[in-house]
Each structure stands twice: as structure tokens, then as C-alpha cells.
Design a protein around this motif. Sequence first.
Motif, short mmCIF file in Angstrom:
data_model
loop_
_atom_site.label_atom_id
_atom_site.label_comp_id
_atom_site.label_asym_id
_atom_site.label_seq_id
_atom_site.Cartn_x
_atom_site.Cartn_y
_atom_site.Cartn_z
N THR A 1 0.90 -1.15 0.08
CA THR A 1 0.11 0.02 -0.03
C THR A 1 1.00 1.09 0.03
O THR A 1 0.74 2.20 -0.75
CB THR A 1 -0.79 -0.17 1.14
N ARG B 1 2.53 1.58 -3.50
CA ARG B 1 1.53 2.14 -4.73
C ARG B 1 1.12 3.47 -4.46
O ARG B 1 0.69 4.20 -5.42
CB ARG B 1 0.46 0.92 -4.63
N LYS B 2 0.58 3.77 -3.07
CA LYS B 2 0.02 5.05 -2.62
C LYS B 2 0.92 6.20 -2.16
O LYS B 2 0.33 7.30 -1.69
CB LYS B 2 -1.26 4.72 -1.80
N ASN B 3 1.97 5.70 -2.02
CA ASN B 3 3.17 6.48 -1.36
C ASN B 3 3.07 6.67 0.06
O ASN B 3 4.07 7.26 0.99
CB ASN B 3 3.06 7.91 -1.96
N CYS C 1 0.98 4.60 4.07
CA CYS C 1 0.37 3.71 4.52
C CYS C 1 0.10 3.84 6.04
O CYS C 1 1.33 3.97 6.68
CB CYS C 1 0.43 2.33 4.18
#
Length: 101
Positions: free
Chosen positions: A58, A61-63, A65
Motif C-alpha cells: 500500500t 503504490r499510494k506513497n 500507509c
Amino acid sequence: MSQPLLRPRVATRPKTQRPPLHKVILLNDDYTPREFVVEVLKAVFRMNESQALAVMMTAHRKNACVVAVFARDVAETKATEATELGKANGFPLFFTTEPET
Ligand code: TYC
């Protein structure tokens, strides 16, 4: 002086104050190996392999978490400990904290 005839119908129990919780947040970078991130999450945050893998991916992918929430001192100690593990191994791995809203 006479006693009041009616007692309040609602108890005035004071609310118990709890200290606000703080999030530990894992930030992505381009250099730390995925498997190293997973090992740090398992060691510092007591995650199993699949939990650690999911959090790492996570962040990848989303920078960022959210790893977990703790009392402020625990959150800061764990974020520092995990960041230092990266540093000791030459990686820019970084964990930060922020108060939960
Ligand atoms: N992005 C890194 C890589 O491709 C892996 C990584 C994932 C690093 C999550 C940090 O918080 C992180 N090697």
C-alpha cells in the motif's frame, strides 16, 4: 433551607479523558528493498508476513500507509526505532507520526 423535591434525572458523570491516539505512517521511497520493509514491519510492529506485505505494498503504490495507532509516546518510539533500522542498513526508509483526527 428545604431540600429540592426532585433530583436531576440524568447522572452528571464526568467524561473520562483519554489521550488522543497517534498514527504511525510508513512513507514510500525508491531505494529500500521491499523485503527489508516487510522485515522491519514484522520486527517493530509485530505483524505477520501477509499483514506486513499488504502494508508495504500500500505504501509502495499510494506513497504512504497507516501502520498502526498507539499512544503518542509509543507511536514516536516505534516510528524512530523502525526508521533507525533502515538507517543502520543504509536505507532511507522513513516512518512518521500524526495525531488521529
Ligand atoms: N518502493 C520500494 C521499492 O520499489 C519499496 C518500498 C515500499 C519502500 C514501501 C518503502 O514504505 C516503503 N524497492
